[in-house]
Design a protein around this motif. Structure first.
Motif, PDB file in Angstrom:
ATOM      1  N   PRO A   1      34.373 -10.437  29.306  1.00 39.30           N
ATOM      2  CA  PRO A   1      34.357 -11.805  29.838  1.00 39.30           C
ATOM      3  C   PRO A   1      34.189 -12.837  28.720  1.00 39.30           C
ATOM      4  O   PRO A   1      33.597 -12.536  27.676  1.00 39.30           O
ATOM      5  CB  PRO A   1      33.132 -11.807  30.767  1.00 39.30           C
TER       6      PRO A   1
ATOM      7  N   LEU B   1      33.443 -17.208  28.121  1.00 41.32           N
ATOM      8  CA  LEU B   1      33.017 -18.479  28.698  1.00 41.32           C
ATOM      9  C   LEU B   1      33.417 -19.570  27.705  1.00 41.32           C
ATOM     10  O   LEU B   1      32.924 -19.583  26.564  1.00 41.32           O
ATOM     11  CB  LEU B   1      31.496 -18.426  28.883  1.00 41.32           C
TER      12      LEU B   1
ATOM     13  N   ALA C   1      42.681 -21.844  26.789  1.00 39.75           N
ATOM     14  CA  ALA C   1      41.974 -20.738  27.448  1.00 39.75           C
ATOM     15  C   ALA C   1      42.941 -19.667  27.937  1.00 39.75           C
ATOM     16  O   ALA C   1      42.552 -18.504  28.103  1.00 39.75           O
ATOM     17  CB  ALA C   1      41.141 -21.266  28.610  1.00 39.75           C
TER      18      ALA C   1
ATOM     19  N   ASN D   1      40.321 -12.963  30.745  1.00 37.13           N
ATOM     20  CA  ASN D   1      39.050 -12.986  31.490  1.00 37.13           C
ATOM     21  C   ASN D   1      38.159 -14.171  31.148  1.00 37.13           C
ATOM     22  O   ASN D   1      36.936 -14.034  31.037  1.00 37.13           O
ATOM     23  CB  ASN D   1      38.278 -11.680  31.254  1.00 37.13           C
ATOM     24  N   ALA D   2      38.800 -15.340  30.954  1.00 42.01           N
ATOM     25  CA  ALA D   2      38.028 -16.523  30.553  1.00 42.01           C
ATOM     26  C   ALA D   2      37.635 -17.364  31.760  1.00 42.01           C
ATOM     27  O   ALA D   2      38.449 -17.623  32.650  1.00 42.01           O
ATOM     28  CB  ALA D   2      38.839 -17.368  29.581  1.00 42.01           C
ATOM     29  N   GLU D   3      36.362 -17.789  31.776  1.00 41.81           N
ATOM     30  CA  GLU D   3      35.907 -18.811  32.716  1.00 41.81           C
ATOM     31  C   GLU D   3      35.811 -20.108  31.923  1.00 41.81           C
ATOM     32  O   GLU D   3      35.256 -20.117  30.815  1.00 41.81           O
ATOM     33  CB  GLU D   3      34.528 -18.415  33.264  1.00 41.81           C
ATOM     34  N   VAL D   4      36.360 -21.190  32.492  1.00 41.50           N
ATOM     35  CA  VAL D   4      36.419 -22.456  31.761  1.00 41.50           C
ATOM     36  C   VAL D   4      35.456 -23.466  32.355  1.00 41.50           C
ATOM     37  O   VAL D   4      35.362 -23.588  33.581  1.00 41.50           O
ATOM     38  CB  VAL D   4      37.855 -23.022  31.796  1.00 41.50           C
ATOM     39  N   VAL D   5      34.728 -24.190  31.495  1.00 42.37           N
ATOM     40  CA  VAL D   5      33.965 -25.357  31.949  1.00 42.37           C
ATOM     41  C   VAL D   5      34.455 -26.572  31.173  1.00 42.37           C
ATOM     42  O   VAL D   5      34.866 -26.458  30.017  1.00 42.37           O
ATOM     43  CB  VAL D   5      32.431 -25.183  31.763  1.00 42.37           C
TER      44      VAL D   5
END
Ligand SMILES: Cc1cc2nc3c(=O)[nH]c(=O)nc-3n(C[C@H](O)[C@H](O)[C@H](O)COP(=O)(O)OP(=O)(O)OC[C@H]3O[C@@H](n4cnc5c(N)ncnc54)[C@H](O)[C@@H]3O)c2cc1C
Ligand code: FES
Length: 232
Positions: free
Chosen positions: A122, A124, A136, A141-145
């Motif tokens: 993962p 982030l 991204a 498996n990237a979560e973006v903020v």
């Protein structure tokens, strides 16, 4: 470490960044987190760049065109050649149990290659805008903020953290995860220990970030930047 003139294959837009594809020649891609010195066509001074991807027969770099050197790299035309030196510095240590990649902005640059080497753990990733977050897509498996949310606002605990990004983000990650492997930056003129342009103080001693780093664990080093006149 080797130096070679490499041919530009393509320069592709990724949000505000450029993905620069070079024919690999005889250069070794090295370890994730290591970097290369790229001399833009028509410029004498090379610029340090982390390796982003290493498909067969290519070296690929993600470039944020922030100044004249990076703009010249981003605008290089297919068929032009540029001198490339590397791989340089140390890489991330890959022997961990539960990896998590934490990055911000152009700090995602080494993560595609790192993710591949670690089996796509993962990630982030934090960006200023949705346009910047286009990068991204290069990281599995990237979560973006997006700003104003920070990666450290949502970073889970109990992971082996690999971090790359702006300095304030690295300090904040290190406070949350003291064992994190952090990719630091300093202006670099040679990239292989000859000029002391990248000197930082580690444990009271002057060390060269291009040789001792760029990957450092904060808990072991407690380093600080050296003012330019001290580094001369
Ligand atoms: C080990 C390492 C790996 C890097 N990997 C990448 C990468 O993969 N992709 C990427 O786009 N950039 C990367 N960088 C940063 C990149 O090398 C600099 O942005 C570039 O050298 C700036 O050159 P310029 O001529 O475009 O800008 P300049 O006109 O020289 O500078 C533009 C602005 O950036 C600041 N700056 C310049 N160099 C640095 C630096 N090294 N650290 C912090 N601030 C700096 C200057 O003070 C100025 O504000 C990396 C740097 C290091 C040390
Ligand atoms: S960049 Fe020259 S010593 Fe590090």
């Amino acid at each position: 470490m080797q130096r070679e003139a490499l041919r530009v294959l393509a320069s592709e837009p990724v949000g505000p960044y450029r993905l620069l594809r070079l024919a690999r020649g005889r250069l070794d891609p090295g370890m994730p987190g290591q970097f290369f010195m790229l001399s833009p066509p028509g410029h004498l001074l090379p610029r340090p760049m982390s390796l982003c991807l290493a498909p067969p027969r290519e070296l690929v770099f993600l470039i944020d065109p922030v100044g004249k050197g990076t703009r010249a790299l981003a605008e290089a035309e297919p068929g032009e050649t540029m001198t490339v030196l590397g791989p340089l510095g140390n890489g991330y240590c890959l022997r961990v149990e539960k990896p998590l990649l934490v990055g911000g902005g152009i700090g995602v640059a080494p993560f595609p290659y790192l993710s591949h080497a670690l089996g796509e753990p993962p990630a982030l990733l934090g960006f200023r805008t949705a346009h910047h977050a286009a990068a991204a897509a290069l990281v599995p498996n990237a979560e973006v903020v997006l700003d104003p949310t920070l990666v450290t606002d949502v970073m889970p605990s109990d992971y082996d953290v690999f971090a790359c990004g702006p300095e304030p983000m690295l300090w904040a990650v290190a406070r949350r995860a003291p064992d994190a492997q952090l990719a630091w930056e300093a202006p670099m003129a040679c990239g292989f220990g000859a000029c002391y342009g990248c000197a930082v103080e580690i444990g009271g001693e002057l060390r060269r970030l291009c040789v001792e780093g760029p990957i450092l664990e904060l808990k072991a080093s407690r380093w600080r930047k050296v003012r330019r006149r001290e580094a001369a």
